[in-house]
Motif scaffolding. Structure first.
Motif, PDB file in Angstrom:
ATOM      1  N   VAL A 133       0.836  -1.207   0.000  1.00 17.07           N
ATOM      2  CA  VAL A 133       0.000   0.000   0.000  1.00 17.07           C
ATOM      3  C   VAL A 133       0.869   1.255   0.000  1.00 17.07           C
ATOM      4  O   VAL A 133       0.630   2.197  -0.769  1.00 17.07           O
ATOM      5  N   LEU A 134       1.883   1.269   0.848  1.00 21.46           N
ATOM      6  CA  LEU A 134       2.753   2.444   0.919  1.00 21.46           C
ATOM      7  C   LEU A 134       3.527   2.638  -0.387  1.00 21.46           C
ATOM      8  O   LEU A 134       3.742   3.773  -0.831  1.00 21.46           O
ATOM      9  N   ASN A 135       3.928   1.552  -1.021  1.00 24.15           N
ATOM     10  CA  ASN A 135       4.612   1.664  -2.311  1.00 24.15           C
ATOM     11  C   ASN A 135       3.695   2.244  -3.384  1.00 24.15           C
ATOM     12  O   ASN A 135       4.121   3.044  -4.226  1.00 24.15           O
ATOM     13  N   ALA A 136       2.422   1.845  -3.371  1.00 23.41           N
ATOM     14  CA  ALA A 136       1.460   2.384  -4.331  1.00 23.41           C
ATOM     15  C   ALA A 136       1.302   3.893  -4.153  1.00 23.41           C
ATOM     16  O   ALA A 136       1.271   4.651  -5.135  1.00 23.41           O
ATOM     17  N   ILE A 137       1.231   4.329  -2.901  1.00 13.25           N
ATOM     18  CA  ILE A 137       1.106   5.765  -2.632  1.00 13.25           C
ATOM     19  C   ILE A 137       2.380   6.498  -3.041  1.00 13.25           C
ATOM     20  O   ILE A 137       2.336   7.615  -3.569  1.00 13.25           O
ATOM     21  N   THR A 138       3.534   5.879  -2.837  1.00 10.58           N
ATOM     22  CA  THR A 138       4.808   6.482  -3.229  1.00 10.58           C
ATOM     23  C   THR A 138       4.874   6.692  -4.734  1.00 10.58           C
ATOM     24  O   THR A 138       5.253   7.775  -5.209  1.00 10.58           O
ATOM     25  N   VAL A 139       4.510   5.673  -5.506  1.00  8.33           N
ATOM     26  CA  VAL A 139       4.522   5.800  -6.968  1.00  8.33           C
ATOM     27  C   VAL A 139       3.556   6.895  -7.411  1.00  8.33           C
ATOM     28  O   VAL A 139       3.876   7.719  -8.288  1.00  8.33           O
ATOM     29  N   ALA A 140       2.370   6.939  -6.798  1.00  3.86           N
ATOM     30  CA  ALA A 140       1.391   7.965  -7.151  1.00  3.86           C
ATOM     31  C   ALA A 140       1.918   9.361  -6.844  1.00  3.86           C
ATOM     32  O   ALA A 140       1.685  10.316  -7.606  1.00  3.86           O
ATOM     33  N   ALA A 141       2.640   9.503  -5.726  1.00 12.68           N
ATOM     34  CA  ALA A 141       3.204  10.813  -5.370  1.00 12.68           C
ATOM     35  C   ALA A 141       4.228  11.278  -6.396  1.00 12.68           C
ATOM     36  O   ALA A 141       4.281  12.460  -6.745  1.00 12.68           O
ATOM     37  N   VAL A 142       5.052  10.346  -6.891  1.00  9.85           N
ATOM     38  CA  VAL A 142       6.039  10.689  -7.921  1.00  9.85           C
ATOM     39  C   VAL A 142       5.334  11.172  -9.186  1.00  9.85           C
ATOM     40  O   VAL A 142       5.708  12.185  -9.791  1.00  9.85           O
ATOM     41  N   VAL A 143       4.299  10.454  -9.613  1.00 14.88           N
ATOM     42  CA  VAL A 143       3.544  10.842 -10.805  1.00 14.88           C
ATOM     43  C   VAL A 143       2.895  12.209 -10.605  1.00 14.88           C
ATOM     44  O   VAL A 143       2.891  13.057 -11.510  1.00 14.88           O
ATOM     45  N   THR A 144       2.356  12.441  -9.422  1.00 11.65           N
ATOM     46  CA  THR A 144       1.707  13.720  -9.131  1.00 11.65           C
ATOM     47  C   THR A 144       2.701  14.876  -9.201  1.00 11.65           C
ATOM     48  O   THR A 144       2.391  15.956  -9.718  1.00 11.65           O
ATOM     49  N   CYS A 145       3.899  14.675  -8.672  1.00 10.25           N
ATOM     50  CA  CYS A 145       4.935  15.722  -8.720  1.00 10.25           C
ATOM     51  C   CYS A 145       5.254  16.111 -10.158  1.00 10.25           C
ATOM     52  O   CYS A 145       5.568  17.272 -10.448  1.00 10.25           O
ATOM     53  N   ALA A 146       5.201  15.155 -11.080  1.00 10.77           N
ATOM     54  CA  ALA A 146       5.455  15.457 -12.487  1.00 10.77           C
ATOM     55  C   ALA A 146       4.238  16.089 -13.146  1.00 10.77           C
ATOM     56  O   ALA A 146       4.367  16.959 -14.018  1.00 10.77           O
ATOM     57  N   ALA A 147       3.034  15.667 -12.732  1.00  9.05           N
ATOM     58  CA  ALA A 147       1.809  16.128 -13.399  1.00  9.05           C
ATOM     59  C   ALA A 147       1.390  17.533 -12.987  1.00  9.05           C
ATOM     60  O   ALA A 147       0.851  18.290 -13.816  1.00  9.05           O
ATOM     61  N   VAL A 148       1.621  17.919 -11.742  1.00  9.14           N
ATOM     62  CA  VAL A 148       1.140  19.212 -11.247  1.00  9.14           C
ATOM     63  C   VAL A 148       1.702  20.396 -12.038  1.00  9.14           C
ATOM     64  O   VAL A 148       0.936  21.271 -12.481  1.00  9.14           O
ATOM     65  N   PRO A 149       3.025  20.508 -12.266  1.00  8.92           N
ATOM     66  CA  PRO A 149       3.503  21.648 -13.061  1.00  8.92           C
ATOM     67  C   PRO A 149       2.991  21.628 -14.499  1.00  8.92           C
ATOM     68  O   PRO A 149       2.774  22.696 -15.091  1.00  8.92           O
ATOM     69  N   LEU A 150       2.766  20.453 -15.064  1.00 12.72           N
ATOM     70  CA  LEU A 150       2.185  20.381 -16.410  1.00 12.72           C
ATOM     71  C   LEU A 150       0.767  20.951 -16.408  1.00 12.72           C
ATOM     72  O   LEU A 150       0.363  21.655 -17.346  1.00 12.72           O
ATOM     73  N   MET A 151       0.026  20.659 -15.354  1.00 11.93           N
ATOM     74  CA  MET A 151      -1.328  21.210 -15.242  1.00 11.93           C
ATOM     75  C   MET A 151      -1.291  22.723 -15.011  1.00 11.93           C
ATOM     76  O   MET A 151      -2.177  23.450 -15.466  1.00 11.93           O
ATOM     77  N   GLY A 152      -0.255  23.211 -14.314  1.00 12.80           N
ATOM     78  CA  GLY A 152      -0.101  24.652 -14.130  1.00 12.80           C
ATOM     79  C   GLY A 152       0.155  25.354 -15.446  1.00 12.80           C
ATOM     80  O   GLY A 152      -0.408  26.429 -15.724  1.00 12.80           O
TER      81      GLY A 152
ATOM     82  N   TRP B 143      -0.349  -4.664  -8.666  1.00 11.03           N
ATOM     83  CA  TRP B 143      -0.454  -3.752  -9.799  1.00 11.03           C
ATOM     84  C   TRP B 143      -1.785  -3.008  -9.805  1.00 11.03           C
ATOM     85  O   TRP B 143      -1.858  -1.846 -10.227  1.00 11.03           O
ATOM     86  N   SER B 144      -2.849  -3.672  -9.305  1.00  9.65           N
ATOM     87  CA  SER B 144      -4.171  -3.037  -9.358  1.00  9.65           C
ATOM     88  C   SER B 144      -4.292  -1.887  -8.359  1.00  9.65           C
ATOM     89  O   SER B 144      -4.853  -0.838  -8.671  1.00  9.65           O
ATOM     90  N   ILE B 145      -3.758  -2.070  -7.129  1.00 13.44           N
ATOM     91  CA  ILE B 145      -3.821  -0.971  -6.164  1.00 13.44           C
ATOM     92  C   ILE B 145      -2.883   0.159  -6.580  1.00 13.44           C
ATOM     93  O   ILE B 145      -3.178   1.344  -6.384  1.00 13.44           O
ATOM     94  N   THR B 146      -1.766  -0.191  -7.212  1.00 16.66           N
ATOM     95  CA  THR B 146      -0.851   0.841  -7.713  1.00 16.66           C
ATOM     96  C   THR B 146      -1.504   1.635  -8.832  1.00 16.66           C
ATOM     97  O   THR B 146      -1.451   2.877  -8.844  1.00 16.66           O
ATOM     98  N   LEU B 147      -2.143   0.937  -9.770  1.00 17.43           N
ATOM     99  CA  LEU B 147      -2.822   1.627 -10.874  1.00 17.43           C
ATOM    100  C   LEU B 147      -3.951   2.507 -10.354  1.00 17.43           C
ATOM    101  O   LEU B 147      -4.099   3.661 -10.782  1.00 17.43           O
ATOM    102  N   ALA B 148      -4.743   1.980  -9.428  1.00 13.72           N
ATOM    103  CA  ALA B 148      -5.852   2.755  -8.871  1.00 13.72           C
ATOM    104  C   ALA B 148      -5.360   4.029  -8.197  1.00 13.72           C
ATOM    105  O   ALA B 148      -5.940   5.112  -8.365  1.00 13.72           O
ATOM    106  N   THR B 149      -4.268   3.917  -7.443  1.00  8.87           N
ATOM    107  CA  THR B 149      -3.751   5.077  -6.715  1.00  8.87           C
ATOM    108  C   THR B 149      -3.083   6.071  -7.657  1.00  8.87           C
ATOM    109  O   THR B 149      -3.245   7.295  -7.492  1.00  8.87           O
TER     110      THR B 149
END
Length: 432
Positions: A277-296, A332-338
């Motif tokens: 679970v924590l790994n899924a949240i970690t991967v999602a956080a990395v993706v979010t860090c890349a996506a937020v400035p693109l959305m800005g 993979w499913s919880i990682t994809l969902a997160t």
């Protein structure tokens, strides 16, 4: 605005670093508590209850601070609109950091009885007061230094502190979770709390040397500083507060379901491992860090409101599929969902929220307006989200349908609030 455009690039870089650093540290502290609340506090600080009741009490300690945040926000935003953004940011970071370190040093219920949860709640209140003024100040530091055509990009930088803080907190807890359960419960969970003191000093050092924002300095020079910002805000800008409150709902409630509630739900009801679970949240956080400035950047081209409303629609649509993926029981499913829920769908919402709020208020009451609206929204929807989701799950015999409906309703509230907001400011930017 000439002073903003003529400011040196090095100054802008330091301003953005100062805005991001404090925000990341604040949210590191906050997410650290949220994760440990789901894994540890129900055992060490609320042990004399049924496991579900203990978890509810643990989440209640998490949500309690959201209700003191409007009060702390009024106090700190008054300082921010009267004295300045910079001084307020030093105070908020000190409060949050100090409380976090002390939580890591607290004796447990087995050591001092009911004093343990009482002190835990007290330190959570102090944390809530600190964070209540940090976000608004960090946002305005970036927004009020930004050139007109880059308001969206600059304003999303402090928002990066949310996924970055989550990433740091999750990584820290993942490392500690590798310890044997006995060591983790005894002392391992305390290490990230105590070591956060170093991050606080780093944040204060980065903010050293940053002057007051050009827009607030201009307001001071022209005598446009309000003597009672809260009175002015509630008297003449209450509609803006309602917009800000509504806009916050979809940014905060689903997020805490996806990152805090899911820890206990996935490890308890669905039997995922804690590390998975924590790994899924970690991967999602990395993706979010890349996506937020693109959305800005996208918001600077098409308008922040369009980007935000698109995110709310996707959030409502994905609420059901999110839990369907979790039900598959695969890593993979919880990682994809997160990743989809936090890294893809939540990113356009959080990236544009600050810009939408800042444009809603004039400089004289901007700190008060965005802080009041965001903290009321956080109190109503954010702090209660893990508690509400846990209660809904229990009431529906472990069915996630009611939680998915809850997420969709949060999205609907925010969509209506922002869709009814005048689009003049966004149109002016998108026309450039």
């Amino acid at each position: 605005m000439q002073s903003v455009h003529s400011a040196r690039p090095a100054l802008h870089a330091r301003v953005l670093a100062a805005s991001l650093a404090g925000s990341a540290i604040e949210w590191f502290d906050y997410f650290l508590y949220g994760t440990v609340a789901a894994l540890v506090f129900n055992k060490l600080f609320f042990p004399n209850f049924d496991p579900v009741v203990g978890l509810l009490l643990s989440y209640l300690s998490f949500s309690l601070t959201f209700f003191v945040r409007p009060v702390g926000g009024v106090l700190l935003s008054h300082i921010g609109d009267r004295i300045g953004r910079k001084r307020t940011l030093v105070l908020t970071l000190s409060l949050m950091g100090g409380a976090t370190v002390l939580i890591g040093c607290l004796p447990t219920y087995a050591m001092i009885g009911s004093w343990a949860p009482s002190l835990l709640v007290l330190l959570r209140v102090i944390q809530g007061v600190g964070i209540s003024g940090e976000w608004g100040g960090a946002l305005l530091l970036a927004y009020e230094y930004a050139p007109e055509h880059r308001k969206g990009l600059y304003s999303c930088v402090p928002q990066l502190g949310v996924p970055l803080g989550m990433l740091l907190a999750t990584l820290a807890m993942t490392l500690m979770s590798m310890l044997p359960d006995s060591a983790f419960l005894s002392w391992g969970w305390r290490v990230p709390f105590v070591l956060s003191a170093g991050l606080v000093f780093l944040g204060l050092w980065i903010r050293r040397g940053i002057g007051e924002t050009p827009e607030f300095a201009a307001a001071q020079k022209s005598g446009r500083v309000e003597r009672a910002p809260i009175v002015e805000t509630l008297r003449h800008h209450w509609r803006g507060v309602l917009v800000a409150t509504g806009a916050k709902v979809v940014e905060t409630a689903p997020f805490y379901v996806f990152t805090t509630f899911v820890v206990s739900y996935a490890t308890g009801t669905l039997s995922y491992s804690r590390v998975t679970v924590l790994n899924a949240i970690t991967v999602a956080a990395v993706v979010t860090c890349a996506a937020v400035p693109l959305m800005g950047l996208l918001a600077d081209r098409v308008g922040s409101r369009i980007v935000y409303l698109g995110g709310t629609l996707l959030m409502a649509a994905f609420a059901g599929p999110y839990f369907m993926l979790l039900d598959l029981g695969e890593s993979w499913s919880i990682t994809l969902a997160t990743v989809v829920s936090v890294g893809v769908i939540w990113a356009p919402i959080v990236a544009t929220l600050g810009t939408i709020m800042a444009k809603t208020f004039s400089t004289e009451v901007r700190y008060t307006g965005i802080t009041l609206g965001s903290q009321i929204g956080a109190a109503v929807a954010g702090g209660t989200a893990p508690l509400a989701a846990t209660w809904l799950l229990r009431q529906s015999s472990s069915s996630w349908t009611s939680i998915a409906i809850y997420i969709a309703l949060c999205a609907a509230v925010s969509f209506v609030a922002v869709a009814r907001r005048p689009a003049t400011a966004d149109a002016a930017i998108s026309a450039r």
